[in-house]
Design a protein around this motif. Structure first.
Motif, PDB file in Angstrom:
ATOM      1  N   ALA A  21       0.845  -1.201   0.000  1.00 13.20           N
ATOM      2  CA  ALA A  21       0.000   0.000   0.000  1.00 13.20           C
ATOM      3  C   ALA A  21       0.879   1.249   0.000  1.00 13.20           C
ATOM      4  N   SER A  25       1.361   4.184  -2.906  1.00 12.09           N
ATOM      5  CA  SER A  25       1.210   5.606  -2.596  1.00 12.09           C
ATOM      6  C   SER A  25       2.428   6.390  -3.079  1.00 12.09           C
ATOM      7  N   TYR A  81      -5.871   4.040   5.490  1.00  9.33           N
ATOM      8  CA  TYR A  81      -5.075   3.712   4.300  1.00  9.33           C
ATOM      9  C   TYR A  81      -5.979   3.464   3.095  1.00  9.33           C
ATOM     10  N   SER A  82      -7.089   2.761   3.327  1.00  8.72           N
ATOM     11  CA  SER A  82      -8.011   2.462   2.224  1.00  8.72           C
ATOM     12  C   SER A  82      -8.572   3.758   1.633  1.00  8.72           C
ATOM     13  N   LEU A  85      -5.830   5.700  -0.406  1.00  6.89           N
ATOM     14  CA  LEU A  85      -5.538   5.094  -1.705  1.00  6.89           C
ATOM     15  C   LEU A  85      -6.674   5.327  -2.691  1.00  6.89           C
ATOM     16  N   VAL A 114      -1.233  12.589  -0.787  1.00 13.20           N
ATOM     17  CA  VAL A 114      -0.977  11.149  -0.840  1.00 13.20           C
ATOM     18  C   VAL A 114       0.392  10.814  -0.246  1.00 13.20           C
ATOM     19  N   GLY A 117       0.880   9.017   3.230  1.00 14.70           N
ATOM     20  CA  GLY A 117       0.490   7.636   3.485  1.00 14.70           C
ATOM     21  C   GLY A 117       1.456   6.866   4.360  1.00 14.70           C
ATOM     22  N   ALA A 190      -4.139   2.388  -7.586  1.00 12.37           N
ATOM     23  CA  ALA A 190      -4.097   2.662  -6.148  1.00 12.37           C
ATOM     24  C   ALA A 190      -5.491   2.551  -5.532  1.00 12.37           C
ATOM     25  N   TYR A 193      -6.570  -1.067  -5.251  1.00  9.71           N
ATOM     26  CA  TYR A 193      -5.867  -1.731  -4.153  1.00  9.71           C
ATOM     27  C   TYR A 193      -6.404  -1.255  -2.802  1.00  9.71           C
ATOM     28  N   GLY A 194      -6.822   0.016  -2.735  1.00  7.79           N
ATOM     29  CA  GLY A 194      -7.420   0.508  -1.500  1.00  7.79           C
ATOM     30  C   GLY A 194      -8.649  -0.294  -1.109  1.00  7.79           C
TER      31      GLY A 194
END
Length: 521
Positions: A21, A25, A81-82, A85, A114, A117, A190, A193-194
């Motif tokens: 993650a 970022s 984090y989610s 992203l 960003v 992160g 991104a 993936y989040g």
């Protein structure tokens, strides 16, 4: 731990998903640099405008790391984090669709958020790994994730040429890069993936409670003296933003009057932040509350770590920006040759940052590790300051990589200590320390950009002046590192429970079958 590192279950699954993650970022954050010449040619931008976009790319990272740290402590790393992203796709798509310089500036300012992160994963990893292994775990997270910047530099131009379907510039015959597709693509990946991250990680191991601060509005301190120390250490965070505003005025993004308005706004931001910190700590300041000895922490330890990250990560960002030009000018190399040599500095992240964390775990003293690595970095920069065209090139490259090891191992050592200061405010502490890395980067890069003018008396700098400015630049970073190393020896304390089996207030957590779940799609 080293033998289990390649497993993809339990805490190692969390570690691998979290460093990736961070990796994404950084790919998003640094997606402009390898495509800058294509953006410039396509939209007819000047060199000054491209440099302005580079400044905008870090402008909001400093306050964002503070705010992300506050949000992180309140809602947890999984959601934070989610969301970050997923958010990354928005400024990427705006930048990819931009037709004017103003649109580019706005999107890069939004994208600079960003860059915050990094601090999220610090707490996520700390929740899953015990103090005795925290150095290596945080080092893997930071080092492998930080490699995203180098990955962007190496892959995006190739991908851009591929999706341009072999088109060439009709005037020069050079291959065209589809920079819009690259920028948009990194944001979309991104965001996807989040979503994947949200459904496949959890904030803590089963049976463990996520400890939150009493309030996330500002950093909680435990003595009156530390409150005023916190106010003092917050000044550079505002000051560096004022410096950025001045730099944007100098490249004529706006006029002097607008800069003064920005300064007033930044002073207001500092006062607002100070008010929030006062609100969190007002009972302490009024004498209504007194922390028991076992619940206190010393803010001076946070301040020292802020300074270590200023000199190590701050200098890394600055050196990565100037090293290609340094090798090109010093040894009369082509741009491609100089770029490849300079890339060795970033490549060291893969081993050096985990190495610094591992040394911190195994040496038996996190304080000594921090001090020695910072001192080694200072000596390395002073030696780089003596590099000239009379040097044997391979030796200069070896020296650069050795210096890079101390820099990045020092970064790993810094964040081997951060999660051990005070558990419930780890996110905010990580945010403050991380923000100082950007403070250092902006300060060093500003000094680097102004040195030729200062030394040349305002005239066009000659090659000799440029060489002298490089020497002074390395010497400034070396002296700063040695000063901070001295502070580490004198003031930094070994965190309580540095090598314990469990974090403060924790019971043993046994992995259960629910922790061995596979990735969900």
């Amino acid at each position: 731990m080293l033998g289990e590192m390649w497993q993809f279950r339990g805490r190692y699954k969390i570690l691998h998903m979290t460093w990736f993650a961070f990796f994404l970022s950084f790919v998003v954050w640094f997606n402009l640099a390898p495509l800058a010449t294509s953006v410039q040619a396509d939209l007819g931008l000047t060199d000054a405008q491209i440099k302005t976009l580079a400044i905008c790319n870090v402008a909001l990272t400093v306050p964002a790391r503070i705010l992300i740290g506050m949000l992180l402590d309140k809602v947890g790393p999984r959601k934070t984090y989610s969301l970050l992203l997923i958010y990354a796709a928005i400024p990427c798509l705006i930048f990819a669709a931009s037709q004017t310089f103003t649109q580019l500036v706005v999107s890069r300012l939004l994208l600079s958020i960003v860059g915050a992160g990094f601090v999220i994963g610090i707490r996520m990893v700390a929740e899953w790994f015990p103090p005795k292994e925290i150095g290596l775990a945080e080092g893997v997270y930071g080092g492998w994730g930080n490699f995203g910047s180098a990955a962007a530099a190496f892959t995006l131009p190739t991908i851009g040429a591929w999706i341009a379907l072999g088109a060439t510039n009709p005037t020069t015959g050079e291959a065209l890069l589809n920079w819009r597709g690259c920028i948009a693509g990194t944001g979309i990946i991104a965001a996807l993936y989040g979503i994947l991250y949200f459904f496949n990680v959890q904030d803590t191991p089963p049976g463990k409670v996520y400890r939150r601060p009493r309030s996330a509005r500002g950093l909680e301190v435990t003595t009156k003296r530390d409150f005023w120390f916190l106010m003092l250490m917050n000044i550079p965070l505002t000051g560096i933003l004022m410096l950025l505003a001045w730099r944007l005025m100098k490249v004529q993004l706006y006029g002097t009057e607008t800069m003064y308005l920005v300064w007033i706004g930044l002073l207001g931001l500092y006062l607002f932040q100070a008010y929030n910190c006062w609100s969190v700590n007002k009972d302490l300041l009024s004498g209504k509350k007194r922390y028991p000895a076992d619940d206190r922490y010393n803010f001076s330890q946070v301040a020292i770590l802020e300074l270590t990250y200023l000199v190590n990560f701050g200098s890394e960002l600055a050196v990565v920006s100037m090293l290609p030009a340094f090798f090109e000018g010093t040894f009369v190399l082509s741009k491609a040759q100089a770029g490849m040599i300079a890339a060795s500095y970033a490549f060291m992240n893969l081993a050096a940052r985990p190495g610094g964390g591992l040394i911190s775990d195994k040496l038996g003293s996190r304080k000594l590790t921090m001090a020695v690595l910072t001192a080694g970095m200072g000596i390395g920069y002073l030696m780089l300051g003596s590099v000239g065209n009379s040097w044997w090139l391979p030796f200069a490259v070896i020296l650069t990589m050795a210096c890079s090891f101390f820099v990045q191992a020092g970064e790993g050592s810094t964040f081997a200590i951060v999660p051990l200061i005070k558990r419930r405010v780890t996110g905010q502490i990580a945010g403050n320390v991380g923000a100082y890395g950007n403070v250092g980067a902006v300060a060093y890069l500003t000094i680097y950009s102004l040195l030729p003018t200062w030394l040349g008396g305002g005239t066009e700098p000659s090659p000799a002046i440029l060489a002298q400015s490089n020497t002074y630049f390395f010497q400034i970073m070396g002296v700063a590192a040695l000063i901070v190393a001295g502070l580490c020896f004198l003031i930094l304390k070994e965190p309580k429970g540095s090598f314990a089996e469990h974090h403060e207030g924790e019971e043993e957590v046994v992995e259960t079958p629910t922790m061995h779940t596979e990735i969900k799609f």
